[in-house]
Structures are given as C-alpha cells and as structure tokens.
Scaffold this active site. Structure first.
Site, PDB file in Angstrom:
ATOM      1  N   CYS A   3       0.867  -1.188   0.000  1.00  7.26           N
ATOM      2  CA  CYS A   3       0.000   0.000   0.000  1.00  7.26           C
ATOM      3  C   CYS A   3       0.898   1.231   0.000  1.00  7.26           C
ATOM      4  O   CYS A   3       2.077   1.134  -0.356  1.00  7.26           O
ATOM      5  CB  CYS A   3      -0.974  -0.027   1.178  1.00  7.26           C
ATOM      6  SG  CYS A   3      -0.205   0.033   2.816  1.00  7.26           S
ATOM      7  N   ASN A   6       2.270   1.512   4.367  1.00 10.13           N
ATOM      8  CA  ASN A   6       2.620   0.266   5.073  1.00 10.13           C
ATOM      9  C   ASN A   6       2.330   0.367   6.573  1.00 10.13           C
ATOM     10  O   ASN A   6       3.052  -0.206   7.395  1.00 10.13           O
ATOM     11  CB  ASN A   6       4.086  -0.136   4.815  1.00 10.13           C
ATOM     12  CG  ASN A   6       4.437  -1.563   5.237  1.00 10.13           C
ATOM     13  OD1 ASN A   6       5.565  -1.846   5.634  1.00 10.13           O
ATOM     14  ND2 ASN A   6       3.491  -2.483   5.149  1.00 10.13           N
ATOM     15  N   CYS A   8      -1.412   0.813   7.400  1.00  6.85           N
ATOM     16  CA  CYS A   8      -2.845   0.512   7.534  1.00  6.85           C
ATOM     17  C   CYS A   8      -3.227  -0.756   6.765  1.00  6.85           C
ATOM     18  O   CYS A   8      -3.376  -1.823   7.355  1.00  6.85           O
ATOM     19  CB  CYS A   8      -3.707   1.683   7.053  1.00  6.85           C
ATOM     20  SG  CYS A   8      -3.496   3.201   8.017  1.00  6.85           S
ATOM     21  N   ARG A   9      -3.381  -0.638   5.438  1.00  3.13           N
ATOM     22  CA  ARG A   9      -3.918  -1.756   4.658  1.00  3.13           C
ATOM     23  C   ARG A   9      -2.955  -2.927   4.538  1.00  3.13           C
ATOM     24  O   ARG A   9      -3.331  -4.082   4.820  1.00  3.13           O
ATOM     25  CB  ARG A   9      -4.340  -1.267   3.260  1.00  3.13           C
ATOM     26  CG  ARG A   9      -5.507  -0.303   3.293  1.00  3.13           C
ATOM     27  CD  ARG A   9      -5.665   0.438   1.971  1.00  3.13           C
ATOM     28  NE  ARG A   9      -4.552   1.360   1.753  1.00  3.13           N
ATOM     29  CZ  ARG A   9      -4.391   2.114   0.693  1.00  3.13           C
ATOM     30  NH1 ARG A   9      -5.262   2.047  -0.309  1.00  3.13           N
ATOM     31  NH2 ARG A   9      -3.359   2.937   0.593  1.00  3.13           N
ATOM     32  N   SER A  10      -1.723  -2.667   4.095  1.00  2.00           N
ATOM     33  CA  SER A  10      -0.848  -3.817   3.805  1.00  2.00           C
ATOM     34  C   SER A  10      -0.383  -4.585   5.044  1.00  2.00           C
ATOM     35  O   SER A  10      -0.302  -5.820   4.972  1.00  2.00           O
ATOM     36  CB  SER A  10       0.325  -3.422   2.896  1.00  2.00           C
ATOM     37  OG  SER A  10       1.181  -2.491   3.491  1.00  2.00           O
ATOM     38  N   ASP A 117      -8.294   3.650   0.897  1.00  2.00           N
ATOM     39  CA  ASP A 117      -7.346   4.112   1.911  1.00  2.00           C
ATOM     40  C   ASP A 117      -8.120   4.572   3.141  1.00  2.00           C
ATOM     41  O   ASP A 117      -8.893   5.524   3.059  1.00  2.00           O
ATOM     42  CB  ASP A 117      -6.535   5.268   1.310  1.00  2.00           C
ATOM     43  CG  ASP A 117      -5.429   5.742   2.229  1.00  2.00           C
ATOM     44  OD1 ASP A 117      -5.457   5.406   3.424  1.00  2.00           O
ATOM     45  OD2 ASP A 117      -4.543   6.452   1.735  1.00  2.00           O
TER      46      ASP A 117
END
Ligand code: 4NP
Length: 148
Positions: A3, A6, A8-10, A117
């Site tokens: 993401c 690095n 939050c999402r990934s 996001d």
C-alpha cells in the site's frame, strides 16, 4: 502486500494472510510505496481492528517496497491504482510486471477494484478494509493450499 504507507492496509493484509498460511511454507510480507512510515508500527486503528479479529500486527514495522521484492516474491498484491503505478514503475521487465496485481482481483478478476485508503477516515473504514482483506486472502489461501 503493498500500500502507500505500510501502516494501515498492507500490514493488516500481511497479518491476516500470515495467520491463514501459518501451516504452509509460504512467505508473506508487506511494504509501502512511500518511505513516510519506515520503521514505524502499524496505525493504532489497524492494530485495534486486527486484535478484534484475533490477528496481532503490533510487531510489524514499516518498510519501503524495493526492486529486490520482485526477486523475493512470486506475487505482489497492491491495494489501489496509485500503488499499482508506483510498483510497476520499478519493474525491470515483463516478468516483474506480471507479478503485480490488484488484491481485489482475487475476488473479482480484472475489476481492478481498490481497497480504499482508510487513513483519513474513522473506525468504520477499517471495518470495511478488514472485511475486503479477509475475503481476498481467503481466495489466495485456497490457491496456495489446493494448488493453482
Ligand atoms: P496505508 O494508509 O497506505 O494503507 O498504510 C496510509 C498511511 C499513511 C498515509 C497515507 C495512507 N500518509 O499519507 O501518511
């Protein structure tokens, strides 16, 4: 799993998939296209949503995607269009480029749908992200465990 930050999402995607593949020899990691949060722990909201569903990501630390990741990994999953553009920009050849795909194409092939996001939103954004990541990583898990 890639993401922007690095944090939050990934890292959530990494933690969820790591848990699902813990009885295999698959290597799972995550990175950000930016250097904004290198060496930082995940966002507290990401840690919290993971904890809610039994996935501990508090020990993960941010790192930036590098060209060597094309050599380390067979598959590189990105969360959104800007991640895709930034990762493909670093590809050295077609083989590198062919490793890169939108994570949500595991759910809806060729849709190029984005994992939104959640950084600038509230907790509901993280619930939505968690659900998408959980569904997509189920598909990856099936492929790893049953071949393909
Ligand atoms: P991520 O979320 O890409 O899912 O880790 C973000 C984290 C940080 C920023 C943007 C998105 N930021 O602008 O610092």
């Amino acid at each position: 799993m890639v993401c922007l930050g690095n944090i939050c999402r990934s890292p959530l995607a990494e933690g969820i998939l790591r848990e699902k593949l813990k009885d295999t020899d698959a290597e799972v990691d995550s990175a950000g296209t930016s250097s904004y949060h290198v060496d930082e722990a995940p966002d507290p909201r990401a840690i919290k949503i993971g904890r809610k569903y039994g996935v501990n990501i508090s020990d993960l630390r941010g790192r930036q995607f590098t060209v060597s990741d094309f050599d380390r990994f067979d598959r590189i999953y990105v969360m959104d269009e800007s991640n895709y553009a930034n990762v493909v920009e670093l590809a050295r050849n077609e083989a590198d480029k062919n490793k890169v795909d939108f994570l949500l194409n595991e759910l809806e092939p060729s849709s190029n749908r984005e994992v939104p996001d959640p950084y600038f939103g509230g907790d509901q954004g993280f619930e939505n992200v968690y659900r998408l990541l959980d569904q997509a990583t189920d598909e990856i898990t099936k492929k790893v465990k049953h071949g393909g």
